[in-house]
Scaffold this motif. Sequence first.
Motif, PDB file in Angstrom:
ATOM      1  N   SER A 265       3.500  -1.640   1.173  1.00  0.00           N
ATOM      2  CA  SER A 265       3.390  -2.800   0.299  1.00  0.00           C
ATOM      3  C   SER A 265       2.676  -3.940   1.012  1.00  0.00           C
ATOM      4  O   SER A 265       2.698  -4.027   2.241  1.00  0.00           O
ATOM      5  CB  SER A 265       4.787  -3.289  -0.120  1.00  0.00           C
ATOM      6  OG  SER A 265       5.482  -2.310  -0.846  1.00  0.00           O
TER       7      SER A 265
ATOM      8  N   ASN B   1       2.716  -2.613  -4.421  1.00  0.00           N
ATOM      9  CA  ASN B   1       3.640  -1.603  -3.894  1.00  0.00           C
ATOM     10  C   ASN B   1       3.042  -0.212  -4.064  1.00  0.00           C
ATOM     11  O   ASN B   1       2.093  -0.012  -4.817  1.00  0.00           O
ATOM     12  CB  ASN B   1       4.976  -1.692  -4.628  1.00  0.00           C
ATOM     13  CG  ASN B   1       5.619  -3.055  -4.515  1.00  0.00           C
ATOM     14  OD1 ASN B   1       5.620  -3.680  -3.448  1.00  0.00           O
ATOM     15  ND2 ASN B   1       6.177  -3.537  -5.603  1.00  0.00           N
ATOM     16  N   SER B   2       3.631   0.726  -3.360  1.00  0.00           N
ATOM     17  CA  SER B   2       3.212   2.141  -3.452  1.00  0.00           C
ATOM     18  C   SER B   2       1.706   2.268  -3.313  1.00  0.00           C
ATOM     19  O   SER B   2       1.044   2.953  -4.107  1.00  0.00           O
ATOM     20  CB  SER B   2       3.679   2.738  -4.782  1.00  0.00           C
ATOM     21  OG  SER B   2       5.074   2.643  -4.912  1.00  0.00           O
TER      22      SER B   2
ATOM     23  N   ASP C 158      -6.688   2.385  -3.190  1.00  0.00           N
ATOM     24  CA  ASP C 158      -6.536   0.947  -3.400  1.00  0.00           C
ATOM     25  C   ASP C 158      -7.285   0.141  -2.335  1.00  0.00           C
ATOM     26  O   ASP C 158      -7.319  -1.099  -2.416  1.00  0.00           O
ATOM     27  CB  ASP C 158      -5.055   0.556  -3.353  1.00  0.00           C
ATOM     28  CG  ASP C 158      -4.256   1.172  -4.482  1.00  0.00           C
ATOM     29  OD1 ASP C 158      -3.112   1.612  -4.239  1.00  0.00           O
ATOM     30  OD2 ASP C 158      -4.784   1.228  -5.616  1.00  0.00           O
TER      31      ASP C 158
ATOM     32  N   LYS D  59      -2.033   3.211  -2.326  1.00  0.00           N
ATOM     33  CA  LYS D  59      -2.726   4.486  -2.139  1.00  0.00           C
ATOM     34  C   LYS D  59      -4.045   4.230  -1.419  1.00  0.00           C
ATOM     35  O   LYS D  59      -4.596   3.120  -1.491  1.00  0.00           O
ATOM     36  CB  LYS D  59      -3.014   5.118  -3.497  1.00  0.00           C
ATOM     37  CG  LYS D  59      -1.803   5.268  -4.397  1.00  0.00           C
ATOM     38  CD  LYS D  59      -2.226   5.768  -5.770  1.00  0.00           C
ATOM     39  CE  LYS D  59      -1.036   5.871  -6.705  1.00  0.00           C
ATOM     40  NZ  LYS D  59      -1.436   6.346  -8.060  1.00  0.00           N
TER      41      LYS D  59
ATOM     42  N   ARG E  29       2.475  -0.887 -10.331  1.00  0.00           N
ATOM     43  CA  ARG E  29       2.564  -0.972  -8.873  1.00  0.00           C
ATOM     44  C   ARG E  29       2.274  -2.379  -8.366  1.00  0.00           C
ATOM     45  O   ARG E  29       2.429  -2.653  -7.173  1.00  0.00           O
ATOM     46  CB  ARG E  29       1.586   0.015  -8.218  1.00  0.00           C
ATOM     47  CG  ARG E  29       1.872   1.460  -8.555  1.00  0.00           C
ATOM     48  CD  ARG E  29       1.023   2.420  -7.755  1.00  0.00           C
ATOM     49  NE  ARG E  29      -0.384   2.322  -8.081  1.00  0.00           N
ATOM     50  CZ  ARG E  29      -1.346   2.020  -7.202  1.00  0.00           C
ATOM     51  NH1 ARG E  29      -1.029   1.767  -5.935  1.00  0.00           N
ATOM     52  NH2 ARG E  29      -2.617   1.970  -7.589  1.00  0.00           N
TER      53      ARG E  29
ATOM     54  N   MET F  15      -3.764  -0.305 -11.569  1.00  0.00           N
ATOM     55  CA  MET F  15      -2.626  -0.549 -10.679  1.00  0.00           C
ATOM     56  C   MET F  15      -1.344  -0.901 -11.435  1.00  0.00           C
ATOM     57  O   MET F  15      -0.350  -1.267 -10.821  1.00  0.00           O
ATOM     58  CB  MET F  15      -2.945  -1.668  -9.677  1.00  0.00           C
ATOM     59  CG  MET F  15      -4.071  -1.346  -8.733  1.00  0.00           C
ATOM     60  SD  MET F  15      -4.213  -2.538  -7.378  1.00  0.00           S
ATOM     61  CE  MET F  15      -2.881  -1.988  -6.298  1.00  0.00           C
TER      62      MET F  15
END
Length: 115
Positions: free
Chosen positions: A17, A83-84, A89, A86, A66, A63
């Motif tokens: 995060s 958050n979460s 991103d 990848k 997230r 997104m």
Amino acid sequence: QVHLVESGGGLVQPGGSLRLSCAASGFSFSSAVMTWYRQAPGKERELVAGIGGGGRTNYADSMKGRVTISRDNAENTVYLQMNSLKPEDTAVYYCKTWIAGIQYWGQGTQVTVSS
């Protein structure tokens, strides 16, 4: 003079995060629509999220679920909680607003998602 200064980017592992901040000055922040965009290498800049002066939010599909956009009108700051994360991103994340029909961008903050 309108200024937007992003911060909070960095290197994070997949699943991690980050919270990005955009400090604004030079305009009436509390009534302004504030948005976050991102631009990945070789791709066009795309909307991530926006928040109106009244706090209404909208999120792009990329997104959604997230990220959370929020604002602190006392601090003239807009946030993007991510958050979460990848690897896809990974991008430069920009803050943008409109004042009298003119777009203003910050300088961006780099987010790199990698193990």
